[in-house]
Design a protein around this motif. Structure first.
Motif, PDB file in Angstrom:
ATOM      1  N   GLN A  55       0.339  -4.287   4.646  1.00 26.63           N
ATOM      2  CA  GLN A  55       0.911  -3.965   5.952  1.00 26.63           C
ATOM      3  C   GLN A  55       0.160  -2.831   6.638  1.00 26.63           C
ATOM      4  OE1 GLN A  55       2.081  -2.960   3.096  1.00 26.63           O
ATOM      5  NE2 GLN A  55       2.708  -0.819   3.308  1.00 26.63           N
ATOM      6  N   GLY A  56      -0.658  -2.123   5.894  1.00 28.94           N
ATOM      7  CA  GLY A  56      -1.430  -1.016   6.454  1.00 28.94           C
ATOM      8  C   GLY A  56      -0.771   0.326   6.211  1.00 28.94           C
ATOM      9  N   ARG A  95     -11.678  -4.071  12.892  1.00 26.59           N
ATOM     10  CA  ARG A  95     -11.420  -3.800  11.489  1.00 26.59           C
ATOM     11  C   ARG A  95     -12.750  -3.847  10.732  1.00 26.59           C
ATOM     12  NH1 ARG A  95      -6.328  -6.607   8.588  1.00 26.59           N
ATOM     13  NH2 ARG A  95      -5.440  -5.781  10.520  1.00 26.59           N
ATOM     14  N   TRP A 127      -3.397  -9.665   2.978  1.00 30.76           N
ATOM     15  CA  TRP A 127      -3.475  -8.323   3.546  1.00 30.76           C
ATOM     16  C   TRP A 127      -2.182  -7.564   3.312  1.00 30.76           C
ATOM     17  CZ3 TRP A 127      -8.033  -6.707   5.626  1.00 30.76           C
ATOM     18  CH2 TRP A 127      -8.954  -7.682   5.983  1.00 30.76           C
ATOM     19  N   TRP A 178     -10.386  -2.539   0.406  1.00 36.02           N
ATOM     20  CA  TRP A 178      -9.837  -1.873   1.578  1.00 36.02           C
ATOM     21  C   TRP A 178     -10.688  -2.098   2.822  1.00 36.02           C
ATOM     22  CZ3 TRP A 178      -5.227   0.583   0.850  1.00 36.02           C
ATOM     23  CH2 TRP A 178      -4.848   0.816  -0.470  1.00 36.02           C
ATOM     24  N   CYS A 191      -2.733   0.289  -3.907  1.00 36.30           N
ATOM     25  CA  CYS A 191      -2.270  -1.014  -3.443  1.00 36.30           C
ATOM     26  C   CYS A 191      -1.923  -1.864  -4.659  1.00 36.30           C
ATOM     27  CB  CYS A 191      -3.341  -1.705  -2.613  1.00 36.30           C
ATOM     28  SG  CYS A 191      -2.919  -3.390  -2.101  1.00 36.30           S
ATOM     29  N   TYR A 233      -5.464   1.903   7.225  1.00 37.44           N
ATOM     30  CA  TYR A 233      -6.179   1.321   6.091  1.00 37.44           C
ATOM     31  C   TYR A 233      -5.373   0.150   5.547  1.00 37.44           C
ATOM     32  CZ  TYR A 233      -9.564   5.085   6.044  1.00 37.44           C
ATOM     33  OH  TYR A 233     -10.578   5.954   6.383  1.00 37.44           O
ATOM     34  N   TYR A 234      -6.062  -0.975   5.388  1.00 34.81           N
ATOM     35  CA  TYR A 234      -5.422  -2.209   4.942  1.00 34.81           C
ATOM     36  C   TYR A 234      -5.983  -2.629   3.589  1.00 34.81           C
ATOM     37  CZ  TYR A 234      -3.883  -2.729   9.793  1.00 34.81           C
ATOM     38  OH  TYR A 234      -3.311  -2.537  11.025  1.00 34.81           O
ATOM     39  N   CYS A 235      -5.103  -2.940   2.697  1.00 32.43           N
ATOM     40  CA  CYS A 235      -5.503  -3.532   1.422  1.00 32.43           C
ATOM     41  C   CYS A 235      -5.830  -5.005   1.646  1.00 32.43           C
ATOM     42  CB  CYS A 235      -4.359  -3.365   0.428  1.00 32.43           C
ATOM     43  SG  CYS A 235      -4.753  -3.869  -1.257  1.00 32.43           S
ATOM     44  N   ASN A 236      -6.820  -5.477   0.922  1.00 32.90           N
ATOM     45  CA  ASN A 236      -7.312  -6.851   1.088  1.00 32.90           C
ATOM     46  C   ASN A 236      -7.523  -7.464  -0.282  1.00 32.90           C
ATOM     47  OD1 ASN A 236     -10.159  -8.386   0.941  1.00 32.90           O
ATOM     48  ND2 ASN A 236      -9.203  -8.895   2.880  1.00 32.90           N
ATOM     49  N   GLU A 258       0.833  -1.201   0.000  1.00 32.65           N
ATOM     50  CA  GLU A 258       0.000   0.000   0.000  1.00 32.65           C
ATOM     51  C   GLU A 258       0.870   1.254   0.000  1.00 32.65           C
ATOM     52  OE1 GLU A 258      -2.643  -2.426   3.195  1.00 32.65           O
ATOM     53  OE2 GLU A 258      -0.584  -1.674   3.345  1.00 32.65           O
ATOM     54  N   ARG A 261     -10.377  -0.861   7.172  1.00 33.46           N
ATOM     55  CA  ARG A 261      -9.697   0.080   8.058  1.00 33.46           C
ATOM     56  C   ARG A 261      -9.937  -0.315   9.510  1.00 33.46           C
ATOM     57  NH1 ARG A 261     -13.375   5.535   7.015  1.00 33.46           N
ATOM     58  NH2 ARG A 261     -15.259   4.833   8.131  1.00 33.46           N
TER      59      ARG A 261
END
Length: 124
Positions: A116-117, A45, A114, A36, A22, A93-96, A6, A38
């Protein structure tokens, strides 16, 4: 192995905008979902927005109309454009990502990949 990297977080004033990116590598299936989540301090989350390779999307009610999600499949990249940011949008915020299509309710799975945020901080 699926890897998600990200970028784009930061500090912004309320009402401002940020765009998160991402890059997803190693996701073999051409049918896939990227998006995404968060997590704010002391909270669970939560889903922000996801989009599948067919263009179907799902948004959290709290960001509907303010955030947009897009993908560049050739670049294997998913974007989150965040406008009219509010202090309550402050979170990591995390990519998924996962193989499959967006059908029905979308919950995180143990098998999801996921990032790393990236920290997004909105100050008033």
């Amino acid at each position: 192995q699926v890897q998600l990297v990200e970028s784009g977080g930061g500090l912004v004033q309320a009402g401002g905008s940020l765009r998160l990116s991402c890059v997803v590598s190693g996701l073999i299936s051409s049918l896939n979902i990227m998006g995404w989540y968060r997590q704010a301090p002391g909270k669970q989350r939560e889903l922000v927005a996801v989009m599948d390779s067919g263009g179907r999307t799902k948004f959290a009610d709290s960001v509907q109309g303010r955030f947009t999600i897009s993908r560049d499949n050739a670049k294997k990249t998913v974007y989150l454009q965040m406008n009219s940011l509010k202090p309550e949008d402050t979170a990591v915020y995390y990519c998924n990502a996962r193989p499959g299509q967006l059908i029905g309710t979308y919950y995180p799975r143990n098998s999801d990949s996921w990032g790393q945020g990236t920290q997004v901080t909105v100050h008033s």
